[in-house]
Design a protein around this motif. Structure first.
Motif, short mmCIF file in Angstrom:
data_model
loop_
_atom_site.label_atom_id
_atom_site.label_comp_id
_atom_site.label_asym_id
_atom_site.label_seq_id
_atom_site.Cartn_x
_atom_site.Cartn_y
_atom_site.Cartn_z
N LEU A 149 0.84 -1.21 0.00
CA LEU A 149 0.00 0.00 0.00
C LEU A 149 0.87 1.26 0.00
N ALA A 150 1.98 1.20 0.71
CA ALA A 150 2.90 2.35 0.74
C ALA A 150 3.47 2.61 -0.65
N THR A 151 3.78 1.55 -1.35
CA THR A 151 4.31 1.69 -2.71
C THR A 151 3.28 2.33 -3.63
N SER A 164 3.44 6.15 -5.65
CA SER A 164 3.31 6.42 -7.09
C SER A 164 2.01 7.15 -7.43
N ASP A 165 0.92 6.85 -6.72
CA ASP A 165 -0.37 7.42 -7.12
C ASP A 165 -0.89 8.54 -6.22
N SER A 204 -6.42 16.33 -9.17
CA SER A 204 -6.29 16.31 -10.63
C SER A 204 -7.65 16.33 -11.33
N LEU A 205 -8.54 17.19 -10.86
CA LEU A 205 -9.85 17.28 -11.50
C LEU A 205 -9.80 18.13 -12.76
N ARG A 256 -7.25 8.64 -4.80
CA ARG A 256 -8.37 7.71 -4.77
C ARG A 256 -9.05 7.63 -3.40
N PHE A 257 -8.38 8.17 -2.37
CA PHE A 257 -8.99 8.13 -1.04
C PHE A 257 -9.76 9.41 -0.72
N LEU A 258 -9.53 10.44 -1.55
CA LEU A 258 -10.15 11.72 -1.24
C LEU A 258 -11.51 11.82 -1.91
N PRO A 259 -12.45 12.57 -1.31
CA PRO A 259 -13.73 12.81 -1.98
C PRO A 259 -13.45 13.48 -3.31
N ALA A 260 -14.26 13.18 -4.34
CA ALA A 260 -14.02 13.64 -5.71
C ALA A 260 -13.71 15.13 -5.79
#
Lengths: 261, 421
Positions: free
Chosen positions: A228-230, A234-235, A248-249, A239-243
């Protein structure tokens, strides 16, 4: 065998909620890592567990081997077996490290005559000059020296569970190596349990993590193995934040409330 | 005030008796100060009943016993000279064997006594300076000969013991050209109610290096109204250090005058009060000559219902270019009821100067306490360590380690008692 259990911990600072129900369990010999973006409550979590002034616990529990830590003064939590390595260790002018450790040993009923020999042994192991021990605690030390000093104290005090608040920040490669090696060794030799808070992966190159937890807005939203740390490296945390908050919206909604959380 | 009959009972040559009488007359004329005057603001001086104290006119047969242990015979064993004043009367001068270049004598017996008395304090600041001049039974002068470097310090032990006594003592130190010495004065008394009015005059001649430490460890029923004045000549250096621990109301006014080019004065103090003590400090750093420096650092901690007052003035005169002067006063309040006032001031008549002043009054630093607690140090011990650390900045600069060790021990035990209650 010791276990630190944090259950549904909610805390606020100055009336603003920061932790919104944190659950995490760390046992002897385990290394747990909490990662998360700025402002997610990582440092607050470490402070609240140790009882730093300035926070109000509104709900939840912190138990060390079943003992309620929240009912204890910070020094009693330390005596019970907790240690907090601060991100920004406080300067205490005119106070020598050895005097502090002697008082700590006395309060814990340990033989304070050992302190001096332990300090000498550990300073050699962590790469700290002897004259540095004569100076005032954390005064005129570089960021890296302060972190070595925190690691030194951790090694001398031998707690059951250590909370490391961004131990890797401000550390150069050599210091990071020496500090994390020492802690890694303690997890093996002394079965030290570690709850490490960090922004970056580099600490995990030296300190072998068992579990990674992602803290977002004062709550752990995902837990996993070292992979998960890896992925986070990189990403990022998108993906954990509310849209609406993902960095990067495309075009923002012009009618959205800019202050909405 | 006091009658001249008191003076008749004191010994002294005609010139001294005449000066005593005129000092008493001036004191009566001036009258006692009031708390309306800026330099006496915040003080309980209006409560002073001067008439309820009597001067001790006869010399005690011997030195009073040691009270605090700060300057016991054992502690000061390594001194060059030990001077004992009992109720202001000279009762002993003990010179260590083989020590040269230092001479202690009564001003009354000195050939230049009339000239020496008031060398640094030619004009009294207030009636108490005049009373001191009039009633000090044994003004003494400590002379460090030109070029002498004195290894062991000169120790002056002031002990008073009589109830309702007024004790006046005057110590004049003349550090001769290019000499180096340490002079330590220790003021002690017992539980008796008493009034002490000490005056110290420090004369630092050209290129001399004098370290002076004054320790005030009076009983808690004693009032002290102390004055210390120093003049520092060209390239001279003075460390004027003070420690204040005792007294009901204990005041020390410290005037340091840089009168010669390149003179330097370091003025430091550590004070601790508890119970209902009031500790009062007034400092004046006066830069008369160019290229002079002064550094002032006063640090205090107050527990229970103790009070402290610090007011300080840096004055740079018109001809004093190239001056550096700093003034810092920091106070820790260890209880809700403790009270500290801190008023720093500057008066500058020359543009080519570097000056700073800072003052702070506040509780113990919460972050420092937490840091030590998080290492497993109990709250009360953590507070004591933080306060000792706070004082350390001053204590480590004090001369005469043997005596300072005693001071630190006393301070530690006072801090421990405070944290138990």
């Amino acid at each position: 065998m010791s276990t630190l259990k944090v259950r549904g911990l909610c805390a606020s600072a100055g009336g603003t909620p920061i932790l919104n129900g944190v659950d995490v369990t760390v046992s002897s010999g385990e290394v747990h890592v909490i990662m998360g973006p700025n402002g997610s409550g990582k440092s607050t979590l470490s402070h609240v567990i140790m009882g730093r002034p300035g926070y109000e616990v509104t709900e939840g529990q912190v138990l060390l081997d079943g003992v309620d830590m929240l009912a204890l003064a910070p020094w009693e939590r330390a005596k019970a077996g907790l240690f907090l390595a601060l991100q920004y260790p406080t300067e205490v002018p005119g106070v020598r490290l050895e005097d502090v450790l002697v008082e700590s040993f006395r309060a814990a009923g340990r033989d304070d005559l050992q302190v001096s020999a332990l300090l000498e042994r550990e300073s050699r192991r962590i790469g700290i000059e002897a004259d540095f021990l004569e100076r005032s605690l954390n005064v005129d030390l570089s960021g890296g020296e302060k972190k070595r000093n925190e690691t030194l104290q951790l090694a001398v005090l031998e707690p059951r569970i250590a909370i490391l608040d961004e131990l890797d920040s401000g550390l150069d490669v050599d210091a990071l190596h020496e500090c994390s090696q020492r802690i890694e060794a303690m997890t093996n030799e002394n079965h030290l349990g570690v709850l490490a808070i960090t922004h970056y992966n580099r600490l995990l190159h030296e300190l072998r993590a068992d579990r990674i937890h992602v803290l977002i807005k004062g709550r752990i939203v995902e837990s996993g193995g070292p992979e998960l740390a890896t992925e986070l490296e990189s990403d990022g945390y998108a993906r954990f934040l509310p849209a609406a908050e993902a960095p990067s919206l495309g075009a923002a909604d012009p009618f959205a409330d800019p202050f909405a959380v | 005030m006091f009658s001249t009959e008191a003076i008749d009972q004191l010994a002294g040559p005609d010139w001294l008796q005449a000066r005593r009488i005129s000092a008493l007359e001036r004191a009566a004329e001036t009258g006692l100060p009031s708390a309306h005057e800026e330099v006496w603001r915040y003080t309980p001086i209006g409560d002073l009943e001067l008439g309820s104290f009597s001067p001790v006119l006869e010399a005690p047969a011997s030195m009073h016993p040691d009270r605090s242990g700060i300057a016991s015979d054992d502690v000061v064993a390594g001194s060059s000279v030990i001077v004992d004043l009992a109720d202001g009367h000279l009762v002993g001068i003990a010179n260590a064997e083989g020590v040269q270049g230092v001479r202690v004598e009564l001003v009354a017996e000195a050939a230049d006594g009339d000239d020496l008395l008031g060398r640094a304090l030619p004009v009294a600041f207030d009636a108490f300076n005049e009373i001191n001049l009039a009633l000090a039974p044994s003004p003494i002068v400590i002379r460090i000969a030109r070029g002498t470097v004195l290894d062991g310090p000169v120790v002056v032990r002031h002990r008073s013991a009589a109830a309702d006594a007024l004790t006046c003592s005057r110590v004049i130190v003349v550090a001769g050209e290019n000499s180096e010495a340490t002079v330590v004065e220790v003021h002690e008394s017992g539980d008796e109610r008493a009034l002490a009015i000490p005056v110290t005059e420090l004369v630092v001649e050209q290129a001399a290096r004098l370290r002076h430490l004054s320790i005030q460890a009076h009983g808690t029923s004693v009032w002290q109204l102390g004055t210390q004045v120093a003049t520092i000549d060209q390239d001279g250096y003075l460390l004027a250090a003070a420690v204040a621990l005792g007294g009901a109301y204990a005041r020390l006014r410290t005037d340091t005058k840089m009168i010669g080019r390149g003179a330097t004065g370091d003025i430091i103090a550590a004070f601790f009060g508890d119970g209902d003590q009031t500790l009062d400090f007034r400092t004046f750093q006066q830069h008369v000559a160019p290229n002079t420096q002064s550094n002032l650092l006063f640090k205090g901690a107050l527990d229970e219902a103790a009070r402290s007052i610090y007011t300080g003035l840096i004055r740079i005169e018109k001809d004093a270019a190239g001056v550096t002067a700093h003034q810092t006063n920091r106070n820790i309040k260890l209880s809700q009821d403790a009270w500290a006032e801190s008023v720093p001031n500057l008066e500058i008549e020359n543009n080519d100067v570097k000056c700073s002043h800072a003052s702070a009054v506040g509780p113990i630093d919460e972050e420092q306490r937490f840091y030590l607690e998080s290492r497993g140090v109990p709250t009360d011990v953590a507070e004591r360590l933080v306060v000792q650390g706070f004082f350390n900045e001053v204590l480590r600069q004090l001369p005469y380690r043997a005596v300072v060790d005693q001071v630190e021990e006393l301070l530690t035990s006072r801090l421990q008692v405070g944290s138990d209650s």
